[in-house]
Design an enzyme around this catalytic site. Sequence first.
Site, PDB file in Angstrom:
ATOM      1  N   ASN A 144      -7.034   9.301 -97.461  1.00  0.00           N
ATOM      2  CA  ASN A 144      -6.820  10.200 -98.597  1.00  0.00           C
ATOM      3  C   ASN A 144      -5.450  10.870 -98.572  1.00  0.00           C
ATOM      4  O   ASN A 144      -5.193  11.789 -99.344  1.00  0.00           O
ATOM      5  CB  ASN A 144      -7.932  11.262 -98.641  1.00  0.00           C
ATOM      6  CG  ASN A 144      -8.092  11.997 -97.322  1.00  0.00           C
ATOM      7  OD1 ASN A 144      -7.167  12.042 -96.519  1.00  0.00           O
ATOM      8  ND2 ASN A 144      -9.260  12.585 -97.105  1.00  0.00           N
ATOM      9  N   ARG A 165      -5.222  23.088 -93.491  1.00  0.00           N
ATOM     10  CA  ARG A 165      -6.436  23.756 -93.027  1.00  0.00           C
ATOM     11  C   ARG A 165      -6.323  25.268 -93.269  1.00  0.00           C
ATOM     12  O   ARG A 165      -5.274  25.867 -93.032  1.00  0.00           O
ATOM     13  CB  ARG A 165      -6.680  23.516 -91.532  1.00  0.00           C
ATOM     14  CG  ARG A 165      -7.233  22.130 -91.200  1.00  0.00           C
ATOM     15  CD  ARG A 165      -8.628  21.896 -91.802  1.00  0.00           C
ATOM     16  NE  ARG A 165      -9.136  20.564 -91.558  1.00  0.00           N
ATOM     17  CZ  ARG A 165      -9.069  19.544 -92.432  1.00  0.00           C
ATOM     18  NH1 ARG A 165      -8.527  19.707 -93.625  1.00  0.00           N
ATOM     19  NH2 ARG A 165      -9.593  18.379 -92.133  1.00  0.00           N
ATOM     20  N   GLN A 176     -15.931  26.714 -94.021  1.00  0.00           N
ATOM     21  CA  GLN A 176     -16.304  26.040 -95.266  1.00  0.00           C
ATOM     22  C   GLN A 176     -17.784  25.727 -95.258  1.00  0.00           C
ATOM     23  O   GLN A 176     -18.268  25.229 -94.231  1.00  0.00           O
ATOM     24  CB  GLN A 176     -15.478  24.756 -95.435  1.00  0.00           C
ATOM     25  CG  GLN A 176     -14.027  25.052 -95.745  1.00  0.00           C
ATOM     26  CD  GLN A 176     -13.202  23.829 -96.080  1.00  0.00           C
ATOM     27  OE1 GLN A 176     -12.046  23.961 -96.455  1.00  0.00           O
ATOM     28  NE2 GLN A 176     -13.731  22.654 -95.945  1.00  0.00           N
ATOM     29  N   HIS A 182     -12.521  22.503-101.362  1.00  0.00           N
ATOM     30  CA  HIS A 182     -11.872  21.427-100.592  1.00  0.00           C
ATOM     31  C   HIS A 182     -12.258  20.068-101.196  1.00  0.00           C
ATOM     32  O   HIS A 182     -13.335  19.546-100.930  1.00  0.00           O
ATOM     33  CB  HIS A 182     -12.349  21.523 -99.135  1.00  0.00           C
ATOM     34  CG  HIS A 182     -11.552  20.688 -98.186  1.00  0.00           C
ATOM     35  ND1 HIS A 182     -11.684  20.788 -96.833  1.00  0.00           N
ATOM     36  CD2 HIS A 182     -10.604  19.739 -98.377  1.00  0.00           C
ATOM     37  CE1 HIS A 182     -10.856  19.946 -96.239  1.00  0.00           C
ATOM     38  NE2 HIS A 182     -10.198  19.284 -97.166  1.00  0.00           N
TER      39      HIS A 182
HETATM   40  P1  NAD Z   1      -0.690  12.988 -89.612  1.00  0.00           P
HETATM   41  O1  NAD Z   1      -1.322  12.893 -88.272  1.00  0.00           O
HETATM   42  O2  NAD Z   1      -0.210  11.728 -90.243  1.00  0.00           O
HETATM   43  O3  NAD Z   1       0.544  13.985 -89.576  1.00  0.00           O
HETATM   44  C1  NAD Z   1       0.497  15.241 -88.993  1.00  0.00           C
HETATM   45  C2  NAD Z   1       1.921  15.594 -88.574  1.00  0.00           C
HETATM   46  O4  NAD Z   1       1.917  16.955 -88.124  1.00  0.00           O
HETATM   47  C3  NAD Z   1       2.397  14.733 -87.393  1.00  0.00           C
HETATM   48  O5  NAD Z   1       3.619  14.116 -87.727  1.00  0.00           O
HETATM   49  C4  NAD Z   1       2.550  15.726 -86.258  1.00  0.00           C
HETATM   50  O6  NAD Z   1       3.637  15.425 -85.387  1.00  0.00           O
HETATM   51  C5  NAD Z   1       2.802  17.017 -87.018  1.00  0.00           C
HETATM   52  N1  NAD Z   1       2.517  18.201 -86.211  1.00  0.00           N
HETATM   53  C6  NAD Z   1       1.478  18.431 -85.383  1.00  0.00           C
HETATM   54  N2  NAD Z   1       1.596  19.642 -84.823  1.00  0.00           N
HETATM   55  C7  NAD Z   1       2.736  20.183 -85.290  1.00  0.00           C
HETATM   56  C8  NAD Z   1       3.400  21.406 -85.055  1.00  0.00           C
HETATM   57  N3  NAD Z   1       2.930  22.325 -84.194  1.00  0.00           N
HETATM   58  N4  NAD Z   1       4.559  21.647 -85.713  1.00  0.00           N
HETATM   59  C9  NAD Z   1       5.079  20.711 -86.570  1.00  0.00           C
HETATM   60  N5  NAD Z   1       4.490  19.516 -86.820  1.00  0.00           N
HETATM   61  C10 NAD Z   1       3.334  19.266 -86.187  1.00  0.00           C
HETATM   62  O7  NAD Z   1      -1.767  13.702 -90.524  1.00  0.00           O
HETATM   63  P2  NAD Z   1      -1.839  13.722 -92.114  1.00  0.00           P
HETATM   64  O8  NAD Z   1      -2.639  12.579 -92.602  1.00  0.00           O
HETATM   65  O9  NAD Z   1      -0.474  13.932 -92.667  1.00  0.00           O
HETATM   66  O10 NAD Z   1      -2.746  15.021 -92.317  1.00  0.00           O
HETATM   67  C11 NAD Z   1      -2.294  16.292 -91.886  1.00  0.00           C
HETATM   68  C12 NAD Z   1      -3.427  17.292 -91.984  1.00  0.00           C
HETATM   69  O11 NAD Z   1      -3.771  17.484 -93.352  1.00  0.00           O
HETATM   70  C13 NAD Z   1      -4.733  16.824 -91.334  1.00  0.00           C
HETATM   71  O12 NAD Z   1      -4.750  17.062 -89.956  1.00  0.00           O
HETATM   72  C14 NAD Z   1      -5.750  17.644 -92.072  1.00  0.00           C
HETATM   73  O13 NAD Z   1      -5.905  18.891 -91.436  1.00  0.00           O
HETATM   74  C15 NAD Z   1      -5.131  17.863 -93.448  1.00  0.00           C
HETATM   75  N6  NAD Z   1      -5.781  17.057 -94.510  1.00  0.00           N
HETATM   76  C16 NAD Z   1      -6.324  17.696 -95.587  1.00  0.00           C
HETATM   77  C17 NAD Z   1      -6.949  16.973 -96.600  1.00  0.00           C
HETATM   78  C18 NAD Z   1      -7.521  17.648 -97.824  1.00  0.00           C
HETATM   79  O14 NAD Z   1      -8.375  17.066 -98.500  1.00  0.00           O
HETATM   80  N7  NAD Z   1      -7.086  18.838 -98.161  1.00  0.00           N
HETATM   81  C19 NAD Z   1      -7.054  15.578 -96.490  1.00  0.00           C
HETATM   82  C20 NAD Z   1      -6.449  14.945 -95.400  1.00  0.00           C
HETATM   83  C21 NAD Z   1      -5.839  15.702 -94.404  1.00  0.00           C
END
Ligand code: NAD
Length: 405
Positions: A143, A281, A310, A329
């Site tokens: 997603n 989050r 949630q 969400h």
């Molecule tokens: P991803 O794993 O592809 O990317 C996450 C990035 O965050 C990575 O590049 C990582 O290095 C970076 N990161 C981690 N800790 C960090 C920090 N302290 N400082 C800076 N960068 C940091 O994940 P994604 O697919 O891009 O998703 C990210 C987040 O979005 C998920 O973990 C989830 O919590 C959230 N999400 C929300 C929805 C929604 O429906 N709202 C859907 C999917 C994901």
Amino acid sequence: MQVLYDNPCNEIQQLRQSLPALEECYDHSQQMMPSPKTVDFPRGIVLGSVAGELGLRKYLTELGHTLVTTSSKDEPDSVFDKELHDASIIISQPFWPAYMSSDRFHAAQKLELIITAGVGSDHIDINEANRRNITVAEVTYSNSIGVAESEVMMTLALIRNYIPSHEISKQGAWNIADCVSHAYYVEGMSIGTIGAGRIGLAYLRRMAPFNVRLWYCDKHRLPASVETELKLNYCADWKEMVPQLDVLALNCPLHAETEYMINDETIKLFKQGTYLINSARGKLCREDTIASAVNSRHLAGYAGDVWFPQPARPGHPWRHMPRNGMIPHMSGSTLNAQARYAAGVREILECHFEGRPIRPDYLIAAGGRLTGTGLHSYVVSSDVDGSPRNLSVMGDALPDIVSYF
Ligand code: NAD
């Protein structure tokens, strides 16, 4: 056992007959679409609710497994708590998370595998999963592009004052001055993301054509070719980036380093009038910090779809504060996303039952350690033996999880 969101309250009349067909790989990436051996559920219907069961009932019952599906998860004596002791696999979605605390791990003595039908496994105590050698997997990328689309929508909606102006239209009114008094153009603004992984980078790509200045902070720097293509400014420390920005989007996972990163101290770093978008989050931000920053106009607006816990309580201040673009969400659970993460869950289950490896892109933790995407994107406060993890070693140790660049 599956913990899924409730069935729709209203009768559903389908709006569209089909979902767009996509290539084998995701947008700009080499990550493959979910590829289970069989997909025997219809695409384009609600699969994420209790009735939809992620399309898994036929498959699991034919294999001789018992499938319990419920939305009852947080109340005393919930079905989730009652059934935990028998569960070998728990599936839940971030939209309706089955919070796996250490107490619940203790109750679930037969547990082998926890699957997040979606992306983001922070509702699971990963330390405890590692201590008990339980595999945690999620359907990465199912997603991500959809969430980036939603963030673009929220960015535009806040800056252009879309939601209040729509309300004025619905009321039958026509006061242009009220509509425009908080309306600006995006063009020329400085836009940044903390986290430039699958969602963060897709957000930057989608904002680039608006003729804006783009910034990002991530633990892993993007390839120089991507930085050049999108004219990205990189900051190793997000606190140095924030004062430059008109819009900040949070796109990092929730873990020990990022919990409550936006708090009463760090909000002071924001320029007055910054817009904050959080679809990552809810617990990245202190609830009261955001409410008072929006109420005092230190933040020009706040939008997103994530809350903690949630479902959010009816009186949660983010529901009622001014200039908010909050929704439940749902940005990662469109009908397209549901079809994809249902297929991804099926792929993970097939691998588990057939003794085949789960692809590293889908793994958060296995064998008592962070691994795959978990190793790239998450931090746990301690390793299985209790010793602190060396973060720079963690990052360097994973050269191959960069397929989404
Ligand atoms: P991803 O794993 O592809 O990317 C996450 C990035 O965050 C990575 O590049 C990582 O290095 C970076 N990161 C981690 N800790 C960090 C920090 N302290 N400082 C800076 N960068 C940091 O994940 P994604 O697919 O891009 O998703 C990210 C987040 O979005 C998920 O973990 C989830 O919590 C959230 N999400 C929300 C929805 C929604 O429906 N709202 C859907 C999917 C994901």
